[in-house]
Structure formats: C-alpha cells, structure tokens
Design a protein around this motif. Structure first.
Motif, short mmCIF file in Angstrom:
data_model
loop_
_atom_site.label_atom_id
_atom_site.label_comp_id
_atom_site.label_asym_id
_atom_site.label_seq_id
_atom_site.Cartn_x
_atom_site.Cartn_y
_atom_site.Cartn_z
N PRO A 457 0.81 -1.23 0.00
CA PRO A 457 0.00 0.00 0.00
C PRO A 457 0.84 1.28 0.00
O PRO A 457 0.44 2.28 -0.60
N ILE A 458 2.01 1.24 0.63
CA ILE A 458 2.90 2.40 0.61
C ILE A 458 3.42 2.65 -0.80
O ILE A 458 3.49 3.79 -1.27
N LEU A 459 3.76 1.56 -1.50
CA LEU A 459 4.23 1.68 -2.88
C LEU A 459 3.16 2.33 -3.76
O LEU A 459 3.45 3.25 -4.54
N LEU A 460 1.93 1.87 -3.63
CA LEU A 460 0.85 2.43 -4.45
C LEU A 460 0.52 3.86 -4.04
O LEU A 460 0.15 4.67 -4.90
N LYS A 461 0.63 4.16 -2.78
CA LYS A 461 0.35 5.51 -2.32
C LYS A 461 1.27 6.52 -2.99
O LYS A 461 0.85 7.63 -3.35
N HIS A 462 2.52 6.14 -3.19
CA HIS A 462 3.49 7.07 -3.77
C HIS A 462 3.49 7.06 -5.29
O HIS A 462 3.84 8.08 -5.91
N TRP A 463 3.09 5.91 -5.93
CA TRP A 463 3.36 5.82 -7.35
C TRP A 463 2.18 5.41 -8.22
O TRP A 463 2.28 5.49 -9.45
N LYS A 464 1.09 4.99 -7.65
CA LYS A 464 -0.05 4.60 -8.49
C LYS A 464 -0.67 5.82 -9.17
O LYS A 464 -1.03 6.79 -8.50
N ASP A 465 -0.75 5.77 -10.48
CA ASP A 465 -1.33 6.86 -11.29
C ASP A 465 -0.62 8.19 -11.06
O ASP A 465 -1.22 9.26 -11.25
N LYS A 466 0.66 8.15 -10.69
CA LYS A 466 1.40 9.38 -10.43
C LYS A 466 2.36 9.74 -11.56
O LYS A 466 2.72 10.90 -11.72
N ASP A 467 2.76 8.73 -12.36
CA ASP A 467 3.78 8.98 -13.38
C ASP A 467 3.58 7.98 -14.52
O ASP A 467 3.48 6.78 -14.28
N PRO A 468 3.53 8.45 -15.76
CA PRO A 468 3.31 7.52 -16.90
C PRO A 468 4.44 6.52 -17.08
O PRO A 468 4.22 5.44 -17.66
N ASP A 469 5.64 6.86 -16.63
CA ASP A 469 6.76 5.92 -16.75
C ASP A 469 6.71 4.81 -15.71
O ASP A 469 7.41 3.80 -15.85
N MET A 470 5.94 5.02 -14.65
CA MET A 470 5.86 4.06 -13.54
C MET A 470 4.50 3.39 -13.57
O MET A 470 3.51 3.94 -13.07
N LYS A 471 4.42 2.20 -14.14
CA LYS A 471 3.15 1.47 -14.17
C LYS A 471 3.02 0.66 -12.89
O LYS A 471 3.32 -0.54 -12.85
N ILE A 472 2.61 1.34 -11.84
CA ILE A 472 2.42 0.71 -10.54
C ILE A 472 0.92 0.55 -10.33
O ILE A 472 0.19 1.52 -10.15
N LEU A 473 0.47 -0.69 -10.37
CA LEU A 473 -0.96 -0.99 -10.33
C LEU A 473 -1.30 -1.82 -9.11
O LEU A 473 -0.42 -2.37 -8.43
N GLY A 474 -2.60 -1.93 -8.84
CA GLY A 474 -3.08 -2.80 -7.79
C GLY A 474 -3.35 -4.18 -8.34
O GLY A 474 -2.73 -4.62 -9.32
N PRO A 475 -4.31 -4.90 -7.75
CA PRO A 475 -4.63 -6.25 -8.24
C PRO A 475 -5.20 -6.21 -9.65
O PRO A 475 -6.01 -5.36 -9.98
N MET A 476 -4.75 -7.13 -10.48
CA MET A 476 -5.29 -7.25 -11.84
C MET A 476 -6.44 -8.24 -11.81
O MET A 476 -6.39 -9.24 -11.09
N PRO A 477 -7.49 -8.00 -12.60
CA PRO A 477 -8.62 -8.92 -12.62
C PRO A 477 -8.18 -10.33 -13.03
O PRO A 477 -7.18 -10.51 -13.72
N HIS A 478 -8.98 -11.31 -12.60
CA HIS A 478 -8.66 -12.69 -12.94
C HIS A 478 -9.03 -12.97 -14.40
O HIS A 478 -9.83 -12.28 -15.00
#
Length: 608
Positions: A457-478
């Motif tokens: 959660p700390i990783l996503l807090k800093h980088w999710k949807d924050k930078d186009p070069d950083m594709k930091i996502l949450g769970p992917m659908p099955h």
C-alpha cells in the motif's frame, strides 16, 4: 469510680452510634447520586434480569476461565455503561457508573476489559481507574498483556488492545464478542484483534550490506554442532573444503558467466566436488500426503519439484545411510498445512508437533540425527509457516526456505534461501519464458499485485497513477487475458518491482528473471536466493523500504551502460532458476542441492 466509668462507656457508645449514623446517611446520599435514570437498577438490587437483558441485546458471550472460580468476587464497571458484578458462578446487573475497571478482590489483582473499536457497537471510556491500588489501568494492561501472543501473531490472531468508542449499547445484528479471562495470575484479556505481524513493519531491519558482512564472519568460524563421534565421511567433507578454498583461478568458462558469482572459481570447484563426492540418504519414514507427495504447480512448487527430482535421482541418492554425507527429510510444508492445520484456529502448534514426532521417530530408528543434532540433515520448504514449524526440533538442520527472513530464525551461512517459483504448467515449466530486448522495453518500472502486507500500500500511495513511466498498479482482474497482460507488462518493462507481501519473499523475483526484466527487490530482512554463491549486484537492484518515495529517481540514476549489464546478467542467470523434468547441469535443482552442500562444507565441525 465504677459509676463514672459506666457513664463514660455510655457516652462513647452514643458517640459511636452518631458516627455510624452519619456515615450511613453519607453513604445513602452518595449512592442516590449513582442511581441511574429510567429503568436502571439501584446498586443494592439483586435482580439480574437487567444484566441478562443487556447481554441479550448486545449479544456478548462471556467465557469464564477456570481461574475465575478461585476468586470470591470481581467487579467490572463500564463508562456510561452498565456495571457488572462478577460472582463465582453468575453475573449480576448492578447499575451504571463513569469508569471501566475490574477489581479482582480474591487475588487482589486488577485488569481492564475493553471492547474493540472494530465492533459495530460503540463504547466510550473517559477514565480508567484502579480504586484499590491507584495504579494506571493502561500501565497495568501493558504489563500484563501476554497470552503467548507470539503464537497468535504469526497466524493473524491478536491479543487485547485498549480501543473503545461511543456510548451506545443497542441491539445490532453483528454485535461484538468478548472473552473475559480472570484468574489468580491474570495475563491478558483476549478482546480484539490487533494487526498481525505480517501487516506491521519489522522491529529490526537488516540490509543487504549487513548480510554480506555476516556471511563473511560465519564463513570464518563454524557454528555447527560438534558430532558425538567422528566419521570418515566428515573427513571427506573437510578435504573438499580445503580444495574449494584453494581452487585454481578459472579464466575462461563457456558454461558460467563469472560476474554472477561471489567467487566464480570456488563455485566451479565446489560444484565439481559435489557431483563427484556428495551422497544423500532420503528417509523412507513418513506417510502421504505430507511426506513423499510433491506439489508441482502453484506458489509452493519449489519444494515439490525438488522433492520429486531428489527422490528420482540416482547420482546422489544412496540406499545405505552409512554412506551418506547428508540426510533429506522429504516433507511438504504446504501439505502439512493443508492436512493438519485446523482452519481459523489461529494455532499452528499441532503442525510443529507433527514434525517433532517425525524427528523423534527417525532419531529412535537411526543414530544419524543424534550424532550431529541434525546438522547433516536438511529440509526444503516453501510455505510461509515453515520457519515456525521447524523451530526447536529441527533447529540445527540445514533449511532451504522460501521465507528467508533473518528476523524469523533464518541463519545466513547455514540455511539456504530457496527461490519461490510460480509454476503454471507442470508439463512445460518454461512456458512463456523470455522477453523483449532492452531497446524495446518502453516502460521504466512495472508492478501489479494484491495489497498483501504493509509495504505494497505504501508503494501504491506514492506511485499509483502518479507517473506515466511508472506502471504501478493494484490487483489485476482474474482471467487468461489479464494474466497475459501481466506477463506482457513484465516482458516490456526495464525494471520489475518486487516488494514484499505478507512475508519477505515474493515469486516476482523469479518471474522477473523468467521474463528477463531486472528485478528491483524492496524487502528488508530478505536474504536473496543462493545468497552464499550468487552476486545479486550483477543482475538486480536491492533497495531499502525507506527508498520507495525516491524510487523513480533511483532508477533514472542508473546509467544506461549499467542497466545493459544488469539486463545481460538477468539473461545469463536465468538458467539457474529453471526447473526441468530431467535436471540439467547448473539448473534450479542442482543449484539448490549445491547450496545445501556448500553450506554444510563451510559449517562442518568435527570431533577432535
């Protein structure tokens, strides 16, 4: 004289009666202040219907500990809630008050019972007091909160916490459950769950630099148990150690990529001596499915593939234990959990006892375990609970573990960090291997996964949807489509972020190597696979957890030339992390067995 004395006595009695009367009036006045409004019972009432009604409304089962019957009476007072008087075998509703307290009169001890703030019924405690002793209730609870919490913390259960909210005691469908434990030696109150350790940052941290220093120190001095009697096989291992330490320099090697290894020449010589010298005895004891039944697919496949290939092997395995340098205990930690663990019990003691009984059996039947205390025995386990299950009775064995956490008993220089491999196809474990060349990797960094543990959660807090070069996502659908999208992202990214989950290990480390993406390991206290022989700086980046806010700056600061060397290292090290139905030289099976052999060679202690 006698008459004068008699008058004094009458005067004293009158004064005593007046004093008692005044005290009685004060007591009644004081109690009248405490009489609750509405339908509440006065403190001197013996009717317990009010308490029963309240308990039915809140749906609070009270569990009496056997220690409660040792005490004559205890009282529990809630803030703006009903006061409960606890007798030996019954509970009585006795009114309201403004404090939360339990005075254990019989044992002259006290403890606080506080409801979980996670419950749907809210409580409010404005004041904690201990009227008998004047000790802070919070201090008292902190000192006594210990119901072997170490056992429960590791499986997600918790002990009591001081957490209260609101003042309503109303009927609700999912109302809280309280366990009250009172005894002469009160240890704690099991009221609410606190965060399990896997969801909390570690109390101590060891970074990769400290691990390197620790490995060097342990190589210099053996910590293995000295055998009870000498063996010529020990002398063979000592001779192999001398040859490894004085290995000739290897300059040209077409099979191995030298920068991958701490000492290329020593590894090369050690591997050759393993192939020529090592003999392993596999215990036949143990019933399926826990023993001798490998799992070859999924997250725990590493222990299963090793078990299958080891039991099929004819080069290293001997039938006579007297000829063996090492002894393999072939159990599956995943099947142990599946077969023995009582779901939702939050108690793994029976798993540990099961393995304890197993070591008792082989110790009674064979003399080899007792000779070294298990120092020449090894196990291979990939389940998160394996460090706990193998504690004490297998403490001196060589443990090849996926959960290679130095804070959970992993011993650098003796134990082996086992790669956690996610095998999706048993028939073809190398399916979808490889990735795009460095020039075609357009994404700087990629991560997708569940929010396990405290770090992701700390990783996503800093980088999710924050930078186009950083594709930091949450769970992917099955589904197959999303699974292929996940794989394609790894094949197209320069760096693959590998944060810890519930435990320090993650299958993403091997997945990144599998898809030729440079792994960025973010997991303090994690000992990387084959740490004793591999130089992880040659094909990965290992960052401290505190570096997450600066993740992009760190990745961009890596020169292009260095990145290309890292990417080349990933491609070259890949063959050491692959399973084959028929083992190949330097593959994952042989690398695992070699690290077990290598650590035994440098930890052996002989009887003089």
């Amino acid at each position: 004289m006698f008459q004068y004395f008699h008058e004094l006595c009458h005067m004293g009695n009158r004064r005593l009666l007046c004093l008692l009367a005044a005290l009685g009036v004060n007591y009644l006045l004081f109690q009248s202040i405490l009489v609750p409004y509405g339908n509440g019972r006065v403190p001197w009432s013996s009717d317990s219907s009010g308490f029963n009604t309240m308990m039915e409304n809140v749906n609070i089962p009270i569990i009496e500990d056997e220690g409660m019957h040792n005490d004559s009476k205890s009282s529990l007072v809630f803030d703006d809630v009903s006061k409960i008087e606890v007798d030996r075998n019954d509970f009585h509703y006795v009114g309201k008050n403004n404090s939360l307290e339990l005075d254990n009169v019989g044992s002259k001890k006290s403890f606080m019972e506080i409801l979980s703030k996670e419950s749907k019924v809210d409580f409010s405690v404005k004041r904690f007091s201990e009227t008998k002793r004047g000790i802070s209730a919070i201090s008292q609870l902190v000192q006594t909160t210990n119901v072997d919490s170490r056992e429960y913390d590791r499986v997600g259960s918790g002990t009591s916490q001081i957490t209260i909210s609101s003042t309503n005691l109303t009927h609700q469908e999912n109302s809280p459950k309280i366990n009250l434990f009172a005894s002469d030696k009160i240890k704690a109150v099991n009221v609410t769950r606190r965060k399990p350790k896997c969801n909390m940052p570690p109390k101590s941290r060891m970074l990769i630099q400290e691990m390197n220093h620790l490995l060097q120190r342990r190589r210099a001095s053996s910590r293995a148990t000295r055998p009870r009697w000498s063996s010529k096989l020990d002398m063979e291992i000592l001779a192999a150690r001398s040859e490894i330490e004085h290995a000739p320099m290897v300059t040209h090697d077409k099979e191995l990529y030298a920068p991958l290894f701490r000492n290329h020449s020593m590894f090369k010589r050690s591997y050759e001596l393993m192939e020529r010298t090592l003999k392993v005895y596999i215990y036949k004891e143990g019933k399926k499915p826990i023993f001798h039944q490998p799992i070859l697919k999924g997250l725990y496949a590493s222990e299963g593939w090793f078990m299958m290939l080891m039991e099929e092997n004819k080069q290293f395995v001997v039938k006579d234990p007297a000829k063996a340098h090492l002894f393999y205990m072939p159990f599956s930690s995943r099947m142990l959990e599946f077969s023995v663990y009582v779901r939702n019990s939050h108690n793994r003691t029976n798993l540990r006892r099961y393995l304890n009984d197993y070591t008792d059996i082989i110790s009674a039947k064979y003399r080899y375990f007792n000779r070294t205390g298990g120092a020449d025995h090894f196990l291979v386990a990939c389940h998160d609970w394996a460090p706990y299950e193998t504690r004490h009775h297998m403490e001196y064995c060589i443990k090849a573990l996926c959960n290679s956490d130095v804070t959970q008993g992993f011993k650098i220089g003796r134990d082996v960090s086992l790669p956690e491999t996610m095998v999706r196809s048993v028939r073809n474990p190398q399916r979808d291997i490889g990735g795009k060349p460095p020039q075609q990797r357009s994404v700087l960094a990629f991560y997708a996964g569940n929010m396990h543990g405290y770090l992701r959660p700390i990783l996503l807090k800093h980088w999710k949807d924050k930078d186009p070069d950083m594709k930091i996502l949450g769970p992917m659908p099955h589904g197959v489509v999303h699974k292929m999208s996940y794989i394609q992202h790894m094949k197209s990214s320069k760096y693959c972020i590998c944060p810890k989950g519930y435990e320090v290990n993650s299958p993403r480390v091997v997945e990144a190597i599998f898809y030729e993406c440079v792994p960025v390991i973010i997991s303090d206290n994690f000992v990387p696979p084959f740490f004793e022989v591999l130089n992880w700086d040659a094909f990965s980046l290992i960052l401290a957890e505190k570096d997450i806010p600066n993740l992009k700056q760190i990745l961009l600061s890596v020169p292009e030339e260095k990145y290309l060397k890292l990417q080349l290292g990933v491609r070259r090290v890949q063959k050491h992390f692959l399973w084959h139905t028929k083992p190949l030289k330097y593959d994952l099976f042989h690398m695992t067995l070699h690290s077990i052999w290598y650590n035994r060679v440098f930890q052996i202690n002989v009887k003089k």
